[in-house]
Design a protein around this motif. Sequence first.
Motif, PDB file in Angstrom:
ATOM      1  N   ASP A 149      24.617  27.530  38.038  1.00  0.00           N
ATOM      2  CA  ASP A 149      23.088  27.932  38.122  1.00  0.00           C
ATOM      3  C   ASP A 149      22.663  28.226  36.129  1.00  0.00           C
ATOM      4  O   ASP A 149      23.857  28.536  35.758  1.00  0.00           O
ATOM      5  CB  ASP A 149      22.480  28.556  38.805  1.00  0.00           C
ATOM      6  CG  ASP A 149      22.914  30.091  39.147  1.00  0.00           C
ATOM      7  OD1 ASP A 149      23.876  30.307  38.185  1.00  0.00           O
ATOM      8  OD2 ASP A 149      22.629  30.705  40.205  1.00  0.00           O
ATOM      9  N   ASP A 150      21.714  28.443  35.990  1.00  0.00           N
ATOM     10  CA  ASP A 150      21.460  29.135  34.409  1.00  0.00           C
ATOM     11  C   ASP A 150      22.285  30.981  34.657  1.00  0.00           C
ATOM     12  O   ASP A 150      22.367  31.286  33.533  1.00  0.00           O
ATOM     13  CB  ASP A 150      20.240  29.019  34.501  1.00  0.00           C
ATOM     14  CG  ASP A 150      19.666  27.604  34.471  1.00  0.00           C
ATOM     15  OD1 ASP A 150      20.198  26.879  34.363  1.00  0.00           O
ATOM     16  OD2 ASP A 150      18.472  27.219  34.457  1.00  0.00           O
ATOM     17  N   GLY A 151      22.366  31.206  35.576  1.00  0.00           N
ATOM     18  CA  GLY A 151      22.748  32.705  35.756  1.00  0.00           C
ATOM     19  C   GLY A 151      24.531  32.226  35.710  1.00  0.00           C
ATOM     20  O   GLY A 151      25.248  33.510  35.599  1.00  0.00           O
ATOM     21  N   GLY A 152      24.962  31.497  35.493  1.00  0.00           N
ATOM     22  CA  GLY A 152      26.296  31.660  36.188  1.00  0.00           C
ATOM     23  C   GLY A 152      27.321  31.416  37.450  1.00  0.00           C
ATOM     24  O   GLY A 152      28.265  31.463  36.879  1.00  0.00           O
ATOM     25  N   PHE A 153      26.374  31.799  38.716  1.00  0.00           N
ATOM     26  CA  PHE A 153      26.887  31.645  39.715  1.00  0.00           C
ATOM     27  C   PHE A 153      27.430  29.992  39.720  1.00  0.00           C
ATOM     28  O   PHE A 153      26.499  28.852  39.442  1.00  0.00           O
ATOM     29  CB  PHE A 153      25.875  31.944  41.029  1.00  0.00           C
ATOM     30  CG  PHE A 153      25.255  33.387  40.801  1.00  0.00           C
ATOM     31  CD1 PHE A 153      26.655  34.746  41.064  1.00  0.00           C
ATOM     32  CD2 PHE A 153      24.194  34.164  39.622  1.00  0.00           C
ATOM     33  CE1 PHE A 153      26.306  35.718  41.393  1.00  0.00           C
ATOM     34  CE2 PHE A 153      24.582  35.381  39.789  1.00  0.00           C
ATOM     35  CZ  PHE A 153      25.116  36.284  40.421  1.00  0.00           C
ATOM     36  N   PHE A 154      28.427  29.435  40.302  1.00  0.00           N
ATOM     37  CA  PHE A 154      28.758  28.797  40.830  1.00  0.00           C
ATOM     38  C   PHE A 154      29.362  28.462  41.965  1.00  0.00           C
ATOM     39  O   PHE A 154      30.246  29.151  42.701  1.00  0.00           O
ATOM     40  CB  PHE A 154      29.822  27.811  39.572  1.00  0.00           C
ATOM     41  CG  PHE A 154      31.057  28.870  40.139  1.00  0.00           C
ATOM     42  CD1 PHE A 154      32.090  28.588  40.662  1.00  0.00           C
ATOM     43  CD2 PHE A 154      31.368  30.084  39.431  1.00  0.00           C
ATOM     44  CE1 PHE A 154      33.168  29.484  41.181  1.00  0.00           C
ATOM     45  CE2 PHE A 154      32.515  30.970  39.693  1.00  0.00           C
ATOM     46  CZ  PHE A 154      33.994  30.259  40.499  1.00  0.00           C
TER      47      PHE A 154
END
Length: 294
Positions: A149-154
């Motif tokens: 996602d845009d926050g870097g969470f995968f």
Amino acid sequence: MRINKQKRWLMGLLLVHSTLFSSSAFASSDWFVSQDLYTMAHKELLEDNTAAVFQTIIQAWQQSPNSVQANNLDQLLNLAISEDCGHSLERKVLPVWLPKLSIERQVEQNLNQQLLKISVVGLTRSDITNISLTKWPNKPLLQGAPSIDDGGFFSVKTKRLNEPVSAGLYKLSITAENKPAWVDWIVLTTPADKQEISWKDSKTWRISNIEKNNGNCPSPTLNIKLYDLNDTTWHSIWSQESDSDWPTTLPKLNVPEGRYWLSVGMVKTRWQGEISILDIQRITRPVDYIGDDD
């Protein structure tokens, strides 16, 4: 709080007596003189060398242990984790581009079936192109590019497994653009042998025989989520987490009357160095919510 030396000696000797000596391969009374990996692991445990114990456990799993030896390795790891919930198991540091990483083993029980899966989730500052998880020696469980996602969470997860993810040795490989592949060994303990959370009726559930204070590990967390059945993104419209005074019923909510999907999960957390290992038991079902319903 560390386990005192005397208690560790008693636990180690009891473990040796109950497991190693049950096999003729370890029948010698001078087991401390032996140089096999199981002897080394016990000696390292008694000397508080937790990181060394973990590396020896990895080597022992690579030798395809029999059932008695595998049970011994599982108990050894559980004892090593009791030192500080697994933080000192491994000195390997996560790369700068991968500041957070978790392995999540989940059993989900809905009204009709049981879903077994394992996930790799985390936070990244790079474009991860592939994640693979393989049980030693060559049983692939998971492989693919994660959604980020845009926050870097995968996250990347299996769709459905035919059998529980058992105790043993797993190889984790993560590849990102313009980065060398990051590879590590993951050792999982035996999963719970029974469901510890179950439905009583559509809005209440029971929790059985779960210790709230598990030594140096955090208390298990109960998370509750409510989903709109018409929302295909599956973002919860309401959620609640608690690590004490676990609720056993859905509270009154400020949501429109209608049919929803209710998910209740019990999450137990430990660590392998900087990697968090989560065991999750989850129950799910559709629920009709009426605002003035008692």
